[in-house]
Design a protein around this motif. Structure first.
Motif, PDB file in Angstrom:
ATOM      1  N   ASP A   6       0.049  -0.981  -7.411  1.00 16.29           N
ATOM      2  CA  ASP A   6       1.133  -0.756  -6.450  1.00 16.29           C
ATOM      3  C   ASP A   6       1.479  -2.077  -5.757  1.00 16.29           C
ATOM      4  O   ASP A   6       0.668  -2.652  -5.025  1.00 16.29           O
ATOM      5  CB  ASP A   6       0.658   0.275  -5.417  1.00 16.29           C
ATOM      6  CG  ASP A   6       1.732   0.566  -4.397  1.00 16.29           C
ATOM      7  OD1 ASP A   6       2.923   0.250  -4.663  1.00 16.29           O
ATOM      8  OD2 ASP A   6       1.371   1.056  -3.304  1.00 16.29           O
ATOM      9  N   LYS A  44      -3.657  -2.227  -4.366  1.00 12.23           N
ATOM     10  CA  LYS A  44      -2.525  -2.753  -3.602  1.00 12.23           C
ATOM     11  C   LYS A  44      -2.339  -4.260  -3.904  1.00 12.23           C
ATOM     12  O   LYS A  44      -3.279  -5.047  -3.792  1.00 12.23           O
ATOM     13  CB  LYS A  44      -2.759  -2.547  -2.102  1.00 12.23           C
ATOM     14  CG  LYS A  44      -2.612  -1.081  -1.674  1.00 12.23           C
ATOM     15  CD  LYS A  44      -2.888  -0.903  -0.194  1.00 12.23           C
ATOM     16  CE  LYS A  44      -4.402  -0.793   0.012  1.00 12.23           C
ATOM     17  NZ  LYS A  44      -4.754  -0.647   1.440  1.00 12.23           N
ATOM     18  N   ASP A  91       4.689  -2.135 -11.462  1.00  9.63           N
ATOM     19  CA  ASP A  91       4.930  -0.806 -10.910  1.00  9.63           C
ATOM     20  C   ASP A  91       4.971   0.292 -11.968  1.00  9.63           C
ATOM     21  O   ASP A  91       4.880   1.488 -11.664  1.00  9.63           O
ATOM     22  CB  ASP A  91       6.226  -0.801 -10.097  1.00  9.63           C
ATOM     23  CG  ASP A  91       5.982  -1.317  -8.685  1.00  9.63           C
ATOM     24  OD1 ASP A  91       4.778  -1.443  -8.299  1.00  9.63           O
ATOM     25  OD2 ASP A  91       6.950  -1.657  -7.978  1.00  9.63           O
ATOM     26  N   SER A 120      -4.724   3.608  -5.624  1.00  9.70           N
ATOM     27  CA  SER A 120      -4.086   2.542  -6.435  1.00  9.70           C
ATOM     28  C   SER A 120      -4.437   1.145  -5.862  1.00  9.70           C
ATOM     29  O   SER A 120      -4.805   1.029  -4.680  1.00  9.70           O
ATOM     30  CB  SER A 120      -2.570   2.748  -6.447  1.00  9.70           C
ATOM     31  OG  SER A 120      -2.075   2.706  -5.127  1.00  9.70           O
ATOM     32  N   GLU A 140       0.535   3.381 -12.947  1.00  9.31           N
ATOM     33  CA  GLU A 140       0.228   4.297 -11.877  1.00  9.31           C
ATOM     34  C   GLU A 140      -0.760   3.736 -10.868  1.00  9.31           C
ATOM     35  O   GLU A 140      -0.607   3.897  -9.668  1.00  9.31           O
ATOM     36  CB  GLU A 140      -0.362   5.585 -12.479  1.00  9.31           C
ATOM     37  CG  GLU A 140       0.583   6.345 -13.383  1.00  9.31           C
ATOM     38  CD  GLU A 140       1.214   7.539 -12.692  1.00  9.31           C
ATOM     39  OE1 GLU A 140       0.458   8.288 -12.040  1.00  9.31           O
ATOM     40  OE2 GLU A 140       2.457   7.670 -12.786  1.00  9.31           O
TER      41      GLU A 140
END
Lengths: 551, 208
Positions: free
Chosen positions: B30, B5, B24, B3, B27
């Motif tokens: 993040d 960041k 969020d 994912s 998926e």
């Protein structure tokens, strides 16, 4: 006593004294000369006649001595004499004359017979009456030792000479042999000029007198006196006029000065042009008076200026003693100081007002932007995450987006955030771009602000932006311009802004109150700048400069 | 697939939370941290290695611009996307200049937000059509001749052609005084005494 009178009195007294003195001395000189002349003439006449008389008698005696013959009548006369005559000689027999006229007897004694010849008065009388040089009152006569006249009096021709008594001082003097010709009283008791002399014979004495009346002699003196008086009076009159004339040279300017000074006391300080006087001192006094007036006038006009708060007026004190001038200057200085204080306070007040306003706008702008803005965007996220009908969600987002757009507009109107973050150039460029897009005006902004080390602070940025914004808005609203040019140039010590449009122009005086021009001027003023409008049609410009030393 | 960041930096907690919640949901995205200003960010970067920083511009301690500068210098691998209330081109342009890979308005759609994050993560830049236009509008031309400013060059060219100060002022829409000041500044720069010398020296230096 006024000056005119004084001058007149002095001049006339002087002239009077001189004229009188000269007249007197002239008169006395003339008088004494005349006396001398008359007396010496009288005396020469007297001498001439004396000699003639003496000669005549002498001659007769000599002739008689040679041929002593007595006529019958003479012999009878001789016999009638109270006392017989014993000696030869000439005798005065007038006392025995039957008509009282002069009678001279020649007696010659020879051998006991006495011869006599009587001489009548005819010859002598002729000699004495001969009046050449004797005027109308002159006479020459003989007086015997008995003080009786021997010859005829001119004044009493009918009277017997012997009956006229002349016991006068001159006769007495003559008998005493005191010969002093002069003025005496004659037998008529009238003053005469008299020359006299003694004629001595062995047996008798005569006095011969040549006299003329003082009155007659005085005639030329009298006429002279008259002339002198006329001359003196003439001179005095002339002196009076002349003095009067001369006095005006002094008294006229003096009176003029008096008038001027009195006028000054009444508060009239207008300088007057004087006629040039013939006297240096008076000219100088008049000049000084004029100068005084001029200097007072200038002090007055200066004080008027100061009174009218026209504080640029200049005044130069005449000297260190010009207390009035110095106090006026001091007053002016105080007023200037006071005015500066007021101006400073005014500017400060305006500055505080405008800065306060801007601070408040900035605060509101930031509140809206940083306070309400994030709330709205958060709300939008919240709506986004809601599990609701898609159309409802979109409507809600639409409303929020419109609200955000509205907030952005408000924020911009209150205080464009770029003004603080990017400065006036970027903000103005954005604004200009916006105008360019939304109108058909050919608008260009020329940015001459330093990219590095620019000295333009937020206060200046805000003011310059607001001014340009106002000018652009005015142009768009009122001028029908098709072209706008804005140029901002930053120099080391000043920021120069030039604004141009080709619109209708405007009348500064008419437009001033309503529009934002006052605001513009005040903004420049509180930044200690200067602004200049040339609102011509087709070429209206505004230029202003702001010092960058302003802290 | 790992994912992406993300660190969110904004001084408004409510906004951060909304944004984090939104991201969020996806998926592949993040949010590893949600911070209130630039100072906090650089503290966090000691231990974290995000792919993307979503950066607000107006923040009390160390604003967005400063963060961008520091990131460009010290964390070249971290890509930044500015997310701001400001829709003025000047902000966008500056962000782009300072190395931001994208620019989003705070009232952006979820769709655009995720697209931007993914595009930037892929190594592209993301500026929407609207944003790009605004950015280009605000870019000012800045290429000037070394010694003279643009205005000075204009003025000296006109002086060389024989225009008077007044004429130049009218032509360039500046005040005559401005022209005068420019002229005297040029005299100072080239250390000459009069306009003739100024033009000659400028010609010899290829300034005109």
């Amino acid at each position: 006593m006024n000056i005119r009178t004084w001058i007149l009195v002095i001049i006339n007294t002087l002239i009077f004294t001189v004229v009188i003195t000269i007249s007197f001395s002239f008169y006395s000189l003339f008088e004494s000369t005349l006396d001398d002349k008359v007396l010496s003439q009288l005396s020469s006449i007297e001498r001439l006649k004396r000699i003639q008389v003496e000669d005549y008698i002498q001659r007769e005696w000599e002739n008689f001595k040679k041929v002593p013959v007595s006529s019958a009548s003479d012999s009878i006369f001789l016999s009638k004499l109270p006392t017989p005559i014993k000696n030869n000689g000439v005798y005065d027999f007038t006392e025995f004359s039957h008509d009282g006229k002069l009678l001279i007897g020649l007696v010659f004694v020879q051998d006991d017979s006495t011869y006599i010849k009587l001489l009548n008065d005819t010859f002598i009388q002729n000699v004495l009456l001969e009046r050449t040089g004797m005027g109308s009152s002159g006479e020459t006569y003989l007086v015997g030792s008995d003080f009786r006249l021997r010859s005829a009096s001119r004044f009493f021709p009918e009277e017997a000479p012997y009956s006229i008594i002349s016991e006068t001082e001159s006769v007495k003097n003559a008998f005493e042999n005191k010969i002093e010709k002069g003025i005496y009283k004659d037998y008529r008791n009238i003053e005469v000029y008299s020359a006299y002399h003694l004629i001595e014979f062995p047996n008798f004495k005569f006095v011969i007198l040549s006299e003329i009346d003082a009155k007659e002699v005085a005639i030329p003196l009298k006429s002279m006196q008259k002339k002198l008086i006329i001359i003196a009076i003439s001179i005095l009159i002339i002196a009076l006029f002349l003095g009067n004339y001369l006095a005006q040279f002094i008294s006229t300017p003096l009176n003029k000065m008096k008038k001027e000074i009195l006028e000054m006391t009444d508060g009239n300080y207008k300088p007057v042009r004087y006629k040039k006087s013939s006297f240096k001192e008076i000219d100088e006094v008049l000049k000084a008076l004029t100068e005084l007036k001029v200097s007072l006038s200038s002090a007055i006009s200066f004080s008027k200026d100061v009174g009218n708060m026209n504080l640029d007026s200049n005044y130069k004190p005449k000297s260190n003693n010009d207390i009035l001038g110095h106090s006026l200057i001091k007053m002016q200085e105080k007023l200037i100081e006071y005015q500066n204080k007021i101006n400073f306070a005014n500017t400060q007040r305006k500055r505080n007002l405008i800065e306060g306003q801007e601070t408040e706008r900035k605060r509101l702008s930031q509140e809206l932007h940083d306070g309400i803005g994030p709330l709205l965007t958060s709300l939008r996220f919240y709506v986004e995450s809601l599990n609701i009908d898609a159309k409802q969600k979109n409507d809600a987002k639409e409303i929020i987006d419109q609200t955000i757009a509205e907030i952005r507009r408000m924020v911009y109107d209150l205080m464009p955030p770029t003004l603080i973050d990017f400065g006036v150039a970027a903000t103005l460029q954005t604004f200009v771009n916006l105008i360019k897009k939304s109108t058909h005006i050919d608008i260009e902004f020329d940015n001459g602000i330093k990219e590095n080390n620019s000295k333009i602070d937020d206060t200046i940025s805000i003011s310059v932006f607001r001014i340009c914004q106002e000018l652009i808005n005015n142009t768009i609203k009122h001028s029908k311009a098709t072209k706008i040019r804005i140029s901002i140039t930053e120099f080391d010590e000043l920021l120069s802004v030039f604004y141009f449009d080709n619109g209708l122009g405007y009348n500064l005086e008419k437009v001033e109150t309503g529009s934002g021009l006052i605001n513009i001027k005040e903004r420049v003023e509180i930044l200690n700048g200067a602004i200049h409008f040339t609102p011509e049609k087709k070429h209206a410009t505004v230029e202003f400069e702001i010092p960058l030393t302003y802290a | 697939m790992p994912s992406i960041k993300i660190i969110v930096v904004d001084d408004h907690k409510l906004f951060r939370d909304g944004l984090t919640a939104l991201i969020d949901k996806h998926e592949d995205l993040d949010v590893i941290a949600s911070l209130e200003d630039g100072v906090k960010l650089f503290e966090a970067l000691i231990d974290n290695n995000p792919d993307i920083v979503l950066l607000d511009l107006s923040m009390p301690n160390m604003n967005g611009f400063d963060v961008l500068k520091k990131l460009k210098k010290e964390f070249k691998t971290i890509k930044a996307i500015a997310i701001s209330m400001h829709d003025d081109g000047n902000y966008i342009a500056r962000c782009a200049k300072l190395g931001a890979q994208g620019y989003l308005l705070k009232n952006t759609d979820e769709q655009e937000l995720t697209t931007a994050i993914r595009e930037v993560y892929e190594g592209n830049k993301y500026f929407s059509q609207e944003i790009s236009t605004k950015m280009i509008d605000s870019l000012s031309e800045t290429n000037s001749i070394k010694k003279f400013t643009k205005k000075e060059t204009e003025i000296i060219k006109l002086l060389a052609k024989g225009f008077t100060t007044k004429e130049i002022a009218t032509k360039l829409y500046v005040s005559t005084r401005t022209v005068e000041t420019h002229r005297s500044n040029m005299l100072k720069k080239l250390k000459v005494k009069n306009t003739v010398e100024l033009i000659n020296k400028a010609k010899s230096l290829d300034l005109i």
